[in-house]
Design a protein around this motif. Structure first.
Motif, PDB file in Angstrom:
ATOM      1  N   SER A   1       0.843  -1.189   0.000  1.00  0.00           N
ATOM      2  CA  SER A   1       0.000   0.000   0.000  1.00  0.00           C
ATOM      3  C   SER A   1       0.881   1.242   0.000  1.00  0.00           C
ATOM      4  CB  SER A   1      -0.925   0.004   1.219  1.00  0.00           C
ATOM      5  OG  SER A   1      -1.599   1.235   1.340  1.00  0.00           O
TER       6      SER A   1
ATOM      7  N   GLU B   1       0.045   4.344   0.109  1.00  0.00           N
ATOM      8  CA  GLU B   1      -0.399   5.333   1.082  1.00  0.00           C
ATOM      9  C   GLU B   1       0.151   5.022   2.471  1.00  0.00           C
ATOM     10  OE1 GLU B   1      -2.324   3.641  -0.912  1.00  0.00           O
ATOM     11  OE2 GLU B   1      -3.288   5.069  -2.277  1.00  0.00           O
TER      12      GLU B   1
ATOM     13  N   ILE C   1      -6.541   3.934  11.180  1.00  0.00           N
ATOM     14  CA  ILE C   1      -6.983   4.197   9.806  1.00  0.00           C
ATOM     15  C   ILE C   1      -7.280   2.896   9.070  1.00  0.00           C
ATOM     16  CG2 ILE C   1      -6.249   5.081   7.553  1.00  0.00           C
ATOM     17  CD1 ILE C   1      -4.707   7.264   9.039  1.00  0.00           C
ATOM     18  N   GLN C   2      -6.444   1.878   9.261  1.00  0.00           N
ATOM     19  CA  GLN C   2      -6.606   0.609   8.534  1.00  0.00           C
ATOM     20  C   GLN C   2      -7.881  -0.125   8.936  1.00  0.00           C
ATOM     21  OE1 GLN C   2      -3.212  -1.903   9.102  1.00  0.00           O
ATOM     22  NE2 GLN C   2      -1.799  -0.515   8.097  1.00  0.00           N
TER      23      GLN C   2
ATOM     24  N   ILE D   1     -11.255   0.892   7.479  1.00  0.00           N
ATOM     25  CA  ILE D   1     -11.342   0.525   6.059  1.00  0.00           C
ATOM     26  C   ILE D   1     -11.699  -0.950   5.929  1.00  0.00           C
ATOM     27  CG2 ILE D   1     -10.004   0.268   3.938  1.00  0.00           C
ATOM     28  CD1 ILE D   1      -8.389   2.729   4.784  1.00  0.00           C
TER      29      ILE D   1
ATOM     30  N   GLU E   1     -15.358  -1.368   6.867  1.00  0.00           N
ATOM     31  CA  GLU E   1     -16.288  -0.893   5.846  1.00  0.00           C
ATOM     32  C   GLU E   1     -16.363  -1.851   4.662  1.00  0.00           C
ATOM     33  OE1 GLU E   1     -17.131   3.435   3.971  1.00  0.00           O
ATOM     34  OE2 GLU E   1     -15.135   2.630   3.557  1.00  0.00           O
ATOM     35  N   LYS E   2     -15.245  -2.448   4.292  1.00  0.00           N
ATOM     36  CA  LYS E   2     -15.222  -3.375   3.159  1.00  0.00           C
ATOM     37  C   LYS E   2     -15.791  -4.746   3.507  1.00  0.00           C
ATOM     38  CE  LYS E   2     -11.276  -1.337   0.711  1.00  0.00           C
ATOM     39  NZ  LYS E   2      -9.890  -1.561   0.219  1.00  0.00           N
TER      40      LYS E   2
ATOM     41  N   SER F   1     -16.725   5.581   9.057  1.00  0.00           N
ATOM     42  CA  SER F   1     -16.483   4.844   7.819  1.00  0.00           C
ATOM     43  C   SER F   1     -14.986   4.808   7.555  1.00  0.00           C
ATOM     44  CB  SER F   1     -17.205   5.509   6.638  1.00  0.00           C
ATOM     45  OG  SER F   1     -16.656   6.795   6.383  1.00  0.00           O
ATOM     46  N   GLY F   2     -14.586   3.972   6.607  1.00  0.00           N
ATOM     47  CA  GLY F   2     -13.175   3.913   6.255  1.00  0.00           C
ATOM     48  C   GLY F   2     -12.682   5.207   5.664  1.00  0.00           C
ATOM     49  N   ARG F   3     -13.552   5.907   4.935  1.00  0.00           N
ATOM     50  CA  ARG F   3     -13.164   7.159   4.302  1.00  0.00           C
ATOM     51  C   ARG F   3     -12.899   8.254   5.331  1.00  0.00           C
ATOM     52  NH1 ARG F   3     -17.105   8.882  -0.382  1.00  0.00           N
ATOM     53  NH2 ARG F   3     -16.444   6.773  -0.994  1.00  0.00           N
ATOM     54  N   SER F   4     -13.627   8.226   6.447  1.00  0.00           N
ATOM     55  CA  SER F   4     -13.467   9.266   7.464  1.00  0.00           C
ATOM     56  C   SER F   4     -12.330   8.982   8.432  1.00  0.00           C
ATOM     57  CB  SER F   4     -14.771   9.427   8.251  1.00  0.00           C
ATOM     58  OG  SER F   4     -15.049   8.255   9.004  1.00  0.00           O
TER      59      SER F   4
ATOM     60  N   GLU G   1     -19.977  -2.437  10.835  1.00  0.00           N
ATOM     61  CA  GLU G   1     -20.331  -1.036  10.928  1.00  0.00           C
ATOM     62  C   GLU G   1     -21.553  -0.837  11.819  1.00  0.00           C
ATOM     63  OE1 GLU G   1     -19.175   1.526   7.355  1.00  0.00           O
ATOM     64  OE2 GLU G   1     -20.104  -0.239   6.457  1.00  0.00           O
TER      65      GLU G   1
END
Length: 261
Positions: free
Chosen positions: A21, A23, A76-77, A80, A83-84, A165-168, A259
């Motif tokens: 990854s 990022e 952070i991980q 994500i 959420e997936k 959420s993973g995005r937030s 979630e």
């Protein structure tokens, strides 16, 4: 033993996923190195007899690197993965749930070790930071790093439940990590910060991690520049140990495999 073996195998997978990854590699591994290089090149001079700003900053960045690896990356991980639906699917497999967390710990320890080696190498090769010359300081380095990364890892797992959420996740976690670095004596000399800011920082692990790392990489004479006039190794161990316990309790109370909705 089967759980441990599965956890170690899971840890190998976590390390591969992390390194693949871009990022994660940039924000966790490269960013502290970039900060060390930039600040070390821009700021010079001594902050105390025989102690340059670069020496002071390098000690803080080593602690901040452990915070980034343990707290920031996991917080952070995990959202994500939640959420997936990865966590939900893992919970439905025969794999023991503990193996998932063992895998995360293995990943954090491996990446934290790599991060620390890189930061120490850059600090010594390019900014004349001297390595400790006695076993006592290396022992201090070891227990501060282990207690610190344990506290950061558990807090990262617990904090991951705050992201909706993973995005937030990055938006929730990154400001917290940056603020802690500013008030904990990473970017500025701790004693030059306002007293109210010092009081807030002393609640959290990073302040004590940076102080412990300063006791390793700075001369003993610099202890007089600390707020208490000493390195406070006993207090460092007590506070970091308390955060390990608190982080574990928070993980047990707050961790979610799915979630909220």
């Amino acid at each position: 033993m089967n759980t441990l073996r599965l956890g170690l195998l899971r840890g190998g997978l976590e390390i591969k996923q992390f390194l693949r990854s871009r990022e994660s590699v940039v924000f966790t591994l490269a960013f502290p190195l970039i900060l060390l290089t930039v600040f070390g090149a821009v700021f010079g001079g001594e902050i105390a007899p025989g102690v340059t700003f670069t020496q002071y900053f390098a000690a803080g960045m080593i602690a901040a690197g452990l915070l980034s690896t343990g707290f920031q990356s996991l917080a952070i991980q995990i959202p994500i993965e939640r959420e997936k639906g990865i966590l939900k699917r893992l919970r439905g497999t025969p794999m023991p749930r503990a193996a998932y967390f063992i895998g995360k710990v293995v990943m954090v320890l491996a990446i934290g070790l790599l991060e620390t080696i890189l930061l120490v190498a850059v600090a010594t090769l390019f900014f004349n930071v001297t390595l400790p010359e006695n076993a006592g300081k290396w022992l201090t380095f070891l227990w501060v790093a282990l207690l610190g990364i344990a506290a950061c890892t558990l807090c990262g797992v617990a904090f991951s439940s705050l992201a909706s959420s993973g995005r937030s996740g990055p938006a929730v976690v990154t400001p917290v990590a940056i603020v802690l670095q500013f008030i904990s004596g990473v970017f500025f000399q701790y004693t030059e910060l306002p007293s109210w800011m010092q009081d807030i920082a002393s609640i959290f692990p990073l302040k004590w991690m940076t102080q412990g790392m300063r006791s390793v990489f700075l001369p003993d004479s610099f202890a007089a520049q600390e707020p208490s006039g000493s390195w406070q190794h006993g207090t460092i161990a007590l506070v970091l140990g308390a955060w390990v316990v608190a982080g574990l309790v928070l993980c047990l109370l707050t961790f979610r495999w799915t979630e909220r909705d």
